[in-house]
Design a protein around this motif. Structure first.
Motif, mmCIF file in Angstrom:
data_model
loop_
_atom_site.group_PDB
_atom_site.id
_atom_site.type_symbol
_atom_site.label_atom_id
_atom_site.label_comp_id
_atom_site.label_asym_id
_atom_site.label_seq_id
_atom_site.Cartn_x
_atom_site.Cartn_y
_atom_site.Cartn_z
ATOM 1 N N VAL A 1 1.725 7.300 -6.535
ATOM 2 C CA VAL A 1 0.704 8.254 -7.017
ATOM 3 C C VAL A 1 0.788 9.617 -6.321
ATOM 4 O O VAL A 1 0.103 10.557 -6.732
ATOM 5 C CB VAL A 1 -0.737 7.687 -6.876
ATOM 6 C CG1 VAL A 1 -0.873 6.373 -7.614
ATOM 7 C CG2 VAL A 1 -1.150 7.522 -5.426
ATOM 8 N N GLN A 2 1.630 9.740 -5.270
ATOM 9 C CA GLN A 2 1.661 10.979 -4.473
ATOM 10 C C GLN A 2 1.922 12.228 -5.347
ATOM 11 O O GLN A 2 1.251 13.251 -5.202
ATOM 12 C CB GLN A 2 2.708 10.876 -3.359
ATOM 13 C CG GLN A 2 2.892 12.141 -2.523
ATOM 14 C CD GLN A 2 1.634 12.599 -1.807
ATOM 15 O OE1 GLN A 2 1.112 11.906 -0.947
ATOM 16 N NE2 GLN A 2 1.120 13.779 -2.158
ATOM 17 N N GLY A 3 2.902 12.151 -6.242
ATOM 18 C CA GLY A 3 3.281 13.333 -7.038
ATOM 19 C C GLY A 3 2.126 13.835 -7.899
ATOM 20 O O GLY A 3 1.782 15.029 -7.869
ATOM 21 N N ASP A 4 1.518 12.924 -8.652
ATOM 22 C CA ASP A 4 0.405 13.322 -9.538
ATOM 23 C C ASP A 4 -0.766 13.859 -8.718
ATOM 24 O O ASP A 4 -1.417 14.835 -9.093
ATOM 25 C CB ASP A 4 -0.102 12.124 -10.359
ATOM 26 C CG ASP A 4 0.867 11.784 -11.476
ATOM 27 O OD1 ASP A 4 1.770 12.610 -11.742
ATOM 28 O OD2 ASP A 4 0.736 10.677 -12.043
ATOM 29 N N TRP A 5 -1.029 13.191 -7.596
ATOM 30 C CA TRP A 5 -2.164 13.592 -6.753
ATOM 31 C C TRP A 5 -1.934 15.002 -6.192
ATOM 32 O O TRP A 5 -2.839 15.838 -6.189
ATOM 33 C CB TRP A 5 -2.342 12.558 -5.636
ATOM 34 C CG TRP A 5 -3.384 12.839 -4.603
ATOM 35 C CD1 TRP A 5 -3.199 12.894 -3.269
ATOM 36 C CD2 TRP A 5 -4.780 13.081 -4.822
ATOM 37 N NE1 TRP A 5 -4.390 13.154 -2.629
ATOM 38 C CE2 TRP A 5 -5.381 13.274 -3.561
ATOM 39 C CE3 TRP A 5 -5.589 13.156 -5.956
ATOM 40 C CZ2 TRP A 5 -6.738 13.528 -3.399
ATOM 41 C CZ3 TRP A 5 -6.949 13.419 -5.804
ATOM 42 C CH2 TRP A 5 -7.508 13.608 -4.540
ATOM 43 N N ALA A 6 -0.707 15.287 -5.756
ATOM 44 C CA ALA A 6 -0.395 16.609 -5.195
ATOM 45 C C ALA A 6 -0.548 17.703 -6.253
ATOM 46 O O ALA A 6 -0.855 18.849 -5.923
ATOM 47 C CB ALA A 6 1.027 16.618 -4.634
ATOM 48 N N ARG A 7 -0.323 17.337 -7.531
ATOM 49 C CA ARG A 7 -0.410 18.348 -8.609
ATOM 50 C C ARG A 7 -1.826 18.560 -9.132
ATOM 51 O O ARG A 7 -2.044 19.445 -9.952
ATOM 52 C CB ARG A 7 0.530 17.950 -9.769
ATOM 53 C CG ARG A 7 2.004 18.249 -9.466
ATOM 54 C CD ARG A 7 2.883 18.002 -10.682
ATOM 55 N NE ARG A 7 3.007 16.580 -10.988
ATOM 56 C CZ ARG A 7 3.890 15.763 -10.401
ATOM 57 N NH1 ARG A 7 4.731 16.233 -9.500
ATOM 58 N NH2 ARG A 7 3.948 14.490 -10.725
ATOM 59 N N THR A 8 -2.802 17.748 -8.699
ATOM 60 C CA THR A 8 -4.173 17.978 -9.197
ATOM 61 C C THR A 8 -4.647 19.344 -8.679
ATOM 62 O O THR A 8 -4.306 19.739 -7.563
ATOM 63 C CB THR A 8 -5.181 16.915 -8.692
ATOM 64 O OG1 THR A 8 -5.096 16.863 -7.276
ATOM 65 C CG2 THR A 8 -4.913 15.558 -9.270
ATOM 66 N N GLY B 1 2.718 14.588 2.275
ATOM 67 C CA GLY B 1 3.089 13.331 1.623
ATOM 68 C C GLY B 1 2.284 12.174 2.188
ATOM 69 O O GLY B 1 1.263 12.388 2.860
ATOM 70 N N PRO B 2 2.714 10.928 1.933
ATOM 71 C CA PRO B 2 1.925 9.761 2.348
ATOM 72 C C PRO B 2 1.695 9.726 3.867
ATOM 73 O O PRO B 2 2.618 9.925 4.643
ATOM 74 C CB PRO B 2 2.794 8.576 1.913
ATOM 75 C CG PRO B 2 3.646 9.124 0.808
ATOM 76 C CD PRO B 2 3.911 10.552 1.158
ATOM 77 N N CYS B 3 0.433 9.484 4.247
ATOM 78 C CA CYS B 3 0.035 9.528 5.668
ATOM 79 C C CYS B 3 -0.524 8.177 6.099
ATOM 80 O O CYS B 3 -1.252 7.531 5.331
ATOM 81 C CB CYS B 3 -1.105 10.521 5.885
ATOM 82 S SG CYS B 3 -0.734 12.182 5.361
ATOM 83 N N ALA C 1 0.840 -1.210 0.000
ATOM 84 C CA ALA C 1 0.000 0.000 0.000
ATOM 85 C C ALA C 1 0.873 1.258 0.000
ATOM 86 O O ALA C 1 0.556 2.244 -0.674
ATOM 87 C CB ALA C 1 -0.919 -0.010 1.217
ATOM 88 N N LEU C 2 1.995 1.211 0.718
ATOM 89 C CA LEU C 2 2.880 2.389 0.745
ATOM 90 C C LEU C 2 3.585 2.558 -0.614
ATOM 91 O O LEU C 2 3.754 3.695 -1.084
ATOM 92 C CB LEU C 2 3.897 2.272 1.889
ATOM 93 C CG LEU C 2 4.784 3.504 2.086
ATOM 94 C CD1 LEU C 2 3.962 4.774 2.351
ATOM 95 C CD2 LEU C 2 5.774 3.287 3.244
ATOM 96 N N ASP C 3 3.963 1.454 -1.256
ATOM 97 C CA ASP C 3 4.555 1.552 -2.608
ATOM 98 C C ASP C 3 3.593 2.307 -3.528
ATOM 99 O O ASP C 3 3.991 3.207 -4.265
ATOM 100 C CB ASP C 3 4.780 0.156 -3.226
ATOM 101 C CG ASP C 3 5.904 -0.610 -2.536
ATOM 102 O OD1 ASP C 3 6.685 0.020 -1.801
ATOM 103 O OD2 ASP C 3 5.965 -1.852 -2.738
#
Ligand code: NAD
Length: 492
Positions: free
Chosen positions: A66-73, A154-156, A59-61
């Motif tokens: 996806v963190q980068g794309d999600w942060a840029r939405t 970032g990931p939480c 799940a962390l992988d």
């Protein structure tokens, strides 16, 4: 209206039973499972996949991928997902309420109340998502222009308790979505069905695959320990007991993680001699009996002026006697079972300890035979200072009453605890409200009010009740880091 047991069973069967990883519900890597029970009937409700270390890493992988794309939405896009989720939770309100009553025990009317309350975090953070302002300044001495902005942490890892299965999840997930963080939710093993139903609702509202994972399980540390040891995780937000909170804080120290901790409480409920006693009794019913007393904000110690204590205790006991105990799905029931046998036995132990030391039960005082883990509403008077019920979090429908002589003594009694979450003051004197607010070492204070939680307000404690705030504008800060950019002044 009769309970639709067939409809309830069909609803439970419709909830996914697999771990949510990368937008799909799957079995645990090692095939482990655990069971969920109805505390009102002791009946088996469901068998679900139980997450372990390998599932946590997977799940962390995904979260990191996806963190980068999600942060840029765009913030508006994330805001609209939350707004759609708000509408969908309301459309599915009856199913959410039924699931919460089945797996946690609260009466259906209260479960409906939690749907409204929990959904408000979705609406509030949908609004906050697009108001996450930065600053533009000039250095006072010249030479630099200064930009400040907020970035998602970032990931939480989000760990939630069983007492408010929907609201404790929306209170963390909504601000994390608003900020642009990816999330791994570890719900309590007693109440995972509501979490899955909510995760499905978030995906139906448009949350992209991989942004939210849900990993319940019989062994919570098997999920949290490897994640907290992995330096790709950037934050842990926890709601639960102070004991587990301290454990997680120690583990989070190695990675210097951002932490939000909503922990236990020991709320004082102070009634002055000038208070409207009828209003104080109604406030006491709300502050004590909401959620069967299983709330971190629940009034734990009733501290009443000696001149009105007898009247307050008699009226309070009379009101407690009107409560109808039973299966929360039954019409007219106003108090459900405690969440488990251990929870019920612990409440009985606290009452027995107090009575053994000289306290008197005006009503209640011993467990109700099963099936189900019921304990009746109980009012205790003549409670000695050494009784455990005054120092430990009760988490049940038990109200110990003690007395005071003057304001100074009331404050000293109220603050005599390692906890500092909720406090309540009933008085007709508004200037006393400010003095009490100054003197009370608590993150929350209700003034002539027994229920004060609201999505627009900052919720959280001081001392061993925790760190950080959920809700309000402050709730978003917990999921963002400030970045400062110094720009060479073009005229320097
Ligand atoms: P708990 O601490 O036992 O469990 C809370 C969560 O932590 C659950 O998801 C559980 O599975 C998980 N957990 C347990 N042991 C763990 C471990 N070793 N590592 C990682 N995770 C672990 O608490 P509970 O009994 O579920 O909830 C009741 C407590 O929560 C009460 O003390 C109450 O005051 C507190 N609470 C606080 C707030 C608040 O906002 N301050 C709100 C609700 C509940």
């Amino acid at each position: 209206m009769a309970i639709d047991r067939t409809g309830a069973s069909a609803l439970v069967r419709s909830v996914p039973t697999g771990l949510l990883i990368d937008g799909r519900f799957t079995d645990a890597a090692d095939g482990a499972t655990f069971d969920v029970f109805n505390p009102a009937t002791e009946e088996h409700l469901a068998t679900l996949a139980s997450a372990g270390e390998n599932d946590a890493r997977e799940a962390l992988d995904v979260a990191c991928r996806v963190q980068g794309d999600w942060a840029r939405t765009p913030a508006r896009h994330r805001s609209e997902i939350l707004r759609r989720a708000f509408a969908l939770v309301h459309e599915r309100a009856e199913d959410f309420a039924t699931l919460m009553t089945l797996e946690m025990g609260k009466p259906l009317a209260e479960a409906r109340g939690e749907v409204t309350y929990g959904a408000e975090y979705l609406r509030w953070f949908a609004e906050e998502a697009v108001r996450d302002h930065g600053r533009f300044d000039a250095a006072p001495e010249g030479g630099l222009r200064m930009l400040t902005r907020r970035k998602p942490v970032g990931p939480c890892l989000l760990i939630t308790p069983w007492n408010f299965p929907l609201a404790m999840a929306t209170r963390k997930i909504a601000p994390a979505v608003a900020a642009g963080c990816t999330m791994i939710l570890k719900p309590a093993d007693l109440t995972p069905l509501t979490s899955y139903f909510f995760a499905q609702t978030m995906m139906d509202a448009g949350l992209p695959a991989g942004v939210l994972a849900v990993l319940p399980g019989a062994d919570p540390a098997a999920v949290s320990a490897p994640l907290l040891a992995d330096d790709r995780l950037r934050k842990v937000s926890f709601t639960g007991s102070t004991r587990v909170g301290k454990l997680l804080l120690r583990q989070a120290a190695d990675g210097v993680l951002r932490t939000s901790m909503e922990l236990g409480g020991n709320a004082p409920f102070i009634v002055f001699d000038d208070a409207d006693i009828d209003a104080a009794v109604e406030g006491a019913m709300a502050a004590k009996m909401r959620n069967i007393g299983e709330a971190c904000t629940a009034a734990n110690r009733f501290i009443v002026h000696e001149s009105v204590a007898g009247r307050f205790a008699a009226l309070f006991a009379e009101r407690m006697n009107t409560v109808r105990l039973g299966d929360g799905l039954e019409p007219g029931v106003t108090c459900g079972p405690l969440v488990s046998r251990q929870a019920r036995d612990r409440v009985a132990e606290l009452v027995d300890d107090a009575v053994g030391r000289g306290a008197k039960a005006l009503t209640g005082g011993s467990p109700v035979p099963g099936p189900g883990w019921f304990y009746p509403p109980t009012v205790l008077v003549d409670v000695p200072a050494c009784a455990r019920v005054l120092t430990e979090e009760i988490f049940g429908p038990v109200a110990p009453i003690i007395t005071f002589r003057d304001e100074e003594e009331a404050l000293a009694l109220a603050n005599d605890t390692e906890y500092g979450l909720a406090s309540y003051v009933f008085t007709a004197d508004a200037s006393r409200m400010y003095r009490m607010a100054d003197g009370l070492d608590f993150g929350l204070m209700g003034f002539n009010a027994g229920v004060i939680s609201n999505a627009a307000a900052p919720f959280g404690g001081v001392k061993q009740s925790g760190l950080g705030r959920e809700g309000g504008a402050e709730g978003l800060d917990e999921y963002t880091s400030v970045q400062y950019i110094g720009v060479a002044d073009p005229y320097a």
